[in-house]
Design an enzyme around this catalytic site. Structure first.
Site, PDB file in Angstrom:
ATOM      1  N   ARG A 166       6.994   1.130   2.703  1.00 45.70           N
ATOM      2  CA  ARG A 166       6.768   1.276   1.253  1.00 45.70           C
ATOM      3  C   ARG A 166       7.543   2.475   0.686  1.00 45.70           C
ATOM      4  O   ARG A 166       7.047   3.171  -0.212  1.00 45.70           O
ATOM      5  CB  ARG A 166       5.277   1.440   0.938  1.00 45.70           C
ATOM      6  CG  ARG A 166       4.405   0.244   1.264  1.00 45.70           C
ATOM      7  CD  ARG A 166       4.773  -0.918   0.343  1.00 45.70           C
ATOM      8  NE  ARG A 166       3.761  -1.953   0.341  1.00 45.70           N
ATOM      9  CZ  ARG A 166       3.787  -3.018   1.149  1.00 45.70           C
ATOM     10  NH1 ARG A 166       4.764  -3.177   2.014  1.00 45.70           N
ATOM     11  NH2 ARG A 166       2.845  -3.938   1.072  1.00 45.70           N
ATOM     12  N   SER A 236      -1.651  -4.170  -3.630  1.00 46.02           N
ATOM     13  CA  SER A 236      -2.271  -3.054  -2.901  1.00 46.02           C
ATOM     14  C   SER A 236      -2.203  -1.798  -3.757  1.00 46.02           C
ATOM     15  O   SER A 236      -1.111  -1.402  -4.180  1.00 46.02           O
ATOM     16  CB  SER A 236      -1.519  -2.776  -1.609  1.00 46.02           C
ATOM     17  OG  SER A 236      -1.473  -3.929  -0.815  1.00 46.02           O
ATOM     18  N   GLU A 332      -0.097   3.611  -4.297  1.00 48.83           N
ATOM     19  CA  GLU A 332       1.134   2.819  -4.146  1.00 48.83           C
ATOM     20  C   GLU A 332       1.833   2.594  -5.501  1.00 48.83           C
ATOM     21  O   GLU A 332       3.013   2.890  -5.632  1.00 48.83           O
ATOM     22  CB  GLU A 332       0.745   1.504  -3.445  1.00 48.83           C
ATOM     23  CG  GLU A 332       1.647   0.351  -3.651  1.00 48.83           C
ATOM     24  CD  GLU A 332       2.606   0.148  -2.512  1.00 48.83           C
ATOM     25  OE1 GLU A 332       2.326   0.615  -1.398  1.00 48.83           O
ATOM     26  OE2 GLU A 332       3.620  -0.466  -2.757  1.00 48.83           O
TER      27      GLU A 332
HETATM   28  N1  EPU Z   1      -9.528  -5.608   5.755  1.00 50.07           N
HETATM   29  C1  EPU Z   1     -10.886  -5.508   5.611  1.00 50.07           C
HETATM   30  N2  EPU Z   1     -11.406  -5.574   4.339  1.00 50.07           N
HETATM   31  C2  EPU Z   1     -10.629  -5.739   3.246  1.00 50.07           C
HETATM   32  C3  EPU Z   1      -9.242  -5.826   3.403  1.00 50.07           C
HETATM   33  C4  EPU Z   1      -8.699  -5.755   4.679  1.00 50.07           C
HETATM   34  O1  EPU Z   1     -11.640  -5.350   6.575  1.00 50.07           O
HETATM   35  O2  EPU Z   1     -11.171  -5.787   2.149  1.00 50.07           O
HETATM   36  C5  EPU Z   1      -8.952  -5.583   7.120  1.00 50.07           C
HETATM   37  C6  EPU Z   1      -8.446  -6.979   7.510  1.00 50.07           C
HETATM   38  O3  EPU Z   1      -9.452  -7.751   8.086  1.00 50.07           O
HETATM   39  C7  EPU Z   1      -7.361  -6.650   8.513  1.00 50.07           C
HETATM   40  C8  EPU Z   1      -6.791  -5.317   7.988  1.00 50.07           C
HETATM   41  O4  EPU Z   1      -7.796  -4.763   7.135  1.00 50.07           O
HETATM   42  O5  EPU Z   1      -7.913  -6.402   9.774  1.00 50.07           O
HETATM   43  C9  EPU Z   1      -5.475  -5.507   7.241  1.00 50.07           C
HETATM   44  O6  EPU Z   1      -5.700  -6.396   6.146  1.00 50.07           O
HETATM   45  P1  EPU Z   1      -4.570  -7.417   5.614  1.00 50.07           P
HETATM   46  O7  EPU Z   1      -4.002  -8.183   6.739  1.00 50.07           O
HETATM   47  O8  EPU Z   1      -5.158  -8.166   4.467  1.00 50.07           O
HETATM   48  O9  EPU Z   1      -3.381  -6.509   5.120  1.00 50.07           O
HETATM   49  P2  EPU Z   1      -3.334  -5.102   4.394  1.00 50.07           P
HETATM   50  O10 EPU Z   1      -2.931  -4.071   5.389  1.00 50.07           O
HETATM   51  O11 EPU Z   1      -4.605  -4.864   3.659  1.00 50.07           O
HETATM   52  C10 EPU Z   1      -0.792  -5.238   3.806  1.00 50.07           C
HETATM   53  C11 EPU Z   1       0.069  -5.030   2.603  1.00 50.07           C
HETATM   54  C12 EPU Z   1      -0.020  -6.237   1.679  1.00 50.07           C
HETATM   55  C13 EPU Z   1       0.458  -7.461   2.429  1.00 50.07           C
HETATM   56  C14 EPU Z   1      -0.434  -7.637   3.673  1.00 50.07           C
HETATM   57  C15 EPU Z   1       0.049  -8.756   4.547  1.00 50.07           C
HETATM   58  C16 EPU Z   1       0.128  -2.636   2.241  1.00 50.07           C
HETATM   59  C17 EPU Z   1      -0.285  -1.491   1.395  1.00 50.07           C
HETATM   60  N3  EPU Z   1      -0.326  -3.830   1.884  1.00 50.07           N
HETATM   61  O12 EPU Z   1      -2.138  -5.315   3.360  1.00 50.07           O
HETATM   62  O13 EPU Z   1       0.872  -6.015   0.595  1.00 50.07           O
HETATM   63  O14 EPU Z   1       0.384  -8.623   1.633  1.00 50.07           O
HETATM   64  O15 EPU Z   1      -0.403  -6.429   4.474  1.00 50.07           O
HETATM   65  O16 EPU Z   1       1.233  -8.384   5.174  1.00 50.07           O
HETATM   66  O17 EPU Z   1       0.882  -2.435   3.196  1.00 50.07           O
HETATM   67  C18 EPU Z   1       1.059  -5.341  -1.678  1.00 50.07           C
HETATM   68  O18 EPU Z   1       1.841  -4.489  -1.296  1.00 50.07           O
HETATM   69  O19 EPU Z   1       0.744  -5.435  -2.886  1.00 50.07           O
HETATM   70  C19 EPU Z   1       0.436  -6.215  -0.712  1.00 50.07           C
HETATM   71  C20 EPU Z   1      -0.471  -7.115  -1.060  1.00 50.07           C
END
Ligand code: EPU
Length: 337
Positions: A166, A236, A332
């Site tokens: 990012r 995010s 972000e």
């Molecule tokens: N999780 C929870 N509760 C929640 C959300 C997430 O327990 O409310 C846990 C999930 O179960 C999982 C972990 O956190 O174990 C990661 O969650 P997820 O796979 O949904 O991805 P993220 O890390 O929350 C990142 C990016 C997203 C992107 C997804 C998929 C960042 C800041 N965000 O989210 O990007 O779509 O991975 O690759 O790196 C964006 O930038 O706007 C965005 C949506």
């Protein structure tokens, strides 16, 4: 040619958070000559300048003085080439998701995992957009920029973009110094599916086309993330924090189920959504803003709120996470200027 400059321009629909904002002046140049004219006019009259892309990663104040410039050159084309790889040129004002779907439909591999990310191509390198195991940096070859100081147009190769998670040189040394004009991506004609993230591999078979992968990614995103047309949001709201290995170990001793991802530099990336969720904040609402009920990393705007209220809600979410886990969350979306 001098581009049209409107005054008291409403930007309420030009930002995905749906924050009310009026630009003192606004222009959307459609080519380099119009862009240069707009910049020269702003410089000559002493107007502060704000550059706007698709408005999907931006927290707008109620009023933007000076001139807001939203590059509107929106062409894209393939460069003829032999062999496996194909160069794609995409101008700054092109809608990113439409580009992804058009290329996936042509059977080209490389950005299908980045489907449905809102915003314009010109903003994509700034935060090195990434999702489902792929980052823009994986396919980006070069970025064409116009330097605000002297109007020069030059190319930056991938190394010069200093991409990180990012992050890029456009948030660092070149912040506020260049206008991104065009991206050159290198995609592949041969199958290169990356289905390792989450349950993508359960949704599409190993022989899927890039279009099928892109459609599966759209389906996952629609299940988890709010559509800005229905509910204001900037995706995010926080970056996933990276902490020292010792801190991650201490937290894991206390929370063995905590998602954690060791990084090449020895640090450990944690899931900000999980941390916020564990604080019991998923679905929490205060006034015009809240934490999304399906993805705690996304702050949502129910309408009628302001940037200051949003920043206050975000500060309280971050304080809860800091208080419970000792982890600092970094915002972000960016503030203009
Ligand atoms: N999780 C929870 N509760 C929640 C959300 C997430 O327990 O409310 C846990 C999930 O179960 C999982 C972990 O956190 O174990 C990661 O969650 P997820 O796979 O949904 O991805 P993220 O890390 O929350 C990142 C990016 C997203 C992107 C997804 C998929 C960042 C800041 N965000 O989210 O990007 O779509 O991975 O690759 O790196 C964006 O930038 O706007 C965005 C949506």
């Amino acid at each position: 040619m001098i581009p049209a400059i409107s005054t008291q321009h409403d930007l309420g629909h030009a930002n995905t958070l749906g924050l009310p904002c009026v630009a003192e002046r606004f222009t959307a140049p459609e080519n380099l000559s119009e862009l240069t004219q707009a910049l020269e006019t702003a410089y000559a009259r002493g107007w502060p300048l704000t550059l706007l892309g698709g408005g999907s990663n931006l927290i707008l104040p109620g009023r933007l003085p000076g001139l807001v410039v939203q590059p509107a050159m929106a062409g894209w084309w393939l460069e003829d080439g032999e062999g496996d790889s194909v160069r794609v040129h995409a101008e700054a004002g092109m809608n990113w998701h439409r580009l992804v779907m058009a290329l996936a439909a042509r059977g080209l591999w490389g950005i299908e995992n980045l489907a449905l990310i809102p915003g314009h191509c010109g903003a994509a390198p700034i935060q090195n957009i990434g999702a489902y195991g792929v980052e823009l940096a994986d396919v980006l070859e070069a970025v064409e920029v116009l330097h605000l100081a002297d109007g020069r147009v030059t190319w930056l190769d991938r190394d010069a973009c200093e991409f990180g998670y990012r992050d890029s040189v456009f948030k660092g040394a070149l912040s506020g110094r260049v206008v991104i004009m065009r991206l050159v991506l290198r995609l592949s004609r041969h199958a290169r599916p990356r289905l390792g993230y989450g349950d993508l591999s359960n949704r599409v078979g190993a022989c899927a086309s890039p279009l099928e992968v892109a459609e599966a990614v759209c389906a996952v995103r629609r299940e988890k993330l709010p559509d800005p047309c229905d509910l204001g949001n900037a995706g995010s709201f926080f970056k996933n924090p990276r902490v020292a290995a010792e801190q991650a170990e201490r937290l894991l001793a206390q929370y063995p189920g905590m998602p954690h991802f060791p990084q090449p530099d020895g640090r450990v990336k944690l899931a900000a959504g999980w941390l916020i969720d564990q604080c019991g904040l998923k679905g929490w609402r205060d006034g015009h803003f809240g934490v999304h009920e399906r993805q705690a990393l996304v702050l949502v705007h129910f309408g009628g709120g302001s940037a200051d209220e949003l920043l206050d809600v975000a500060a309280r979410v971050a304080a809860r996470v800091k208080g419970r886990f000792g982890v600092v969350l970094e915002r972000e979306p960016r503030l203009p200027g």
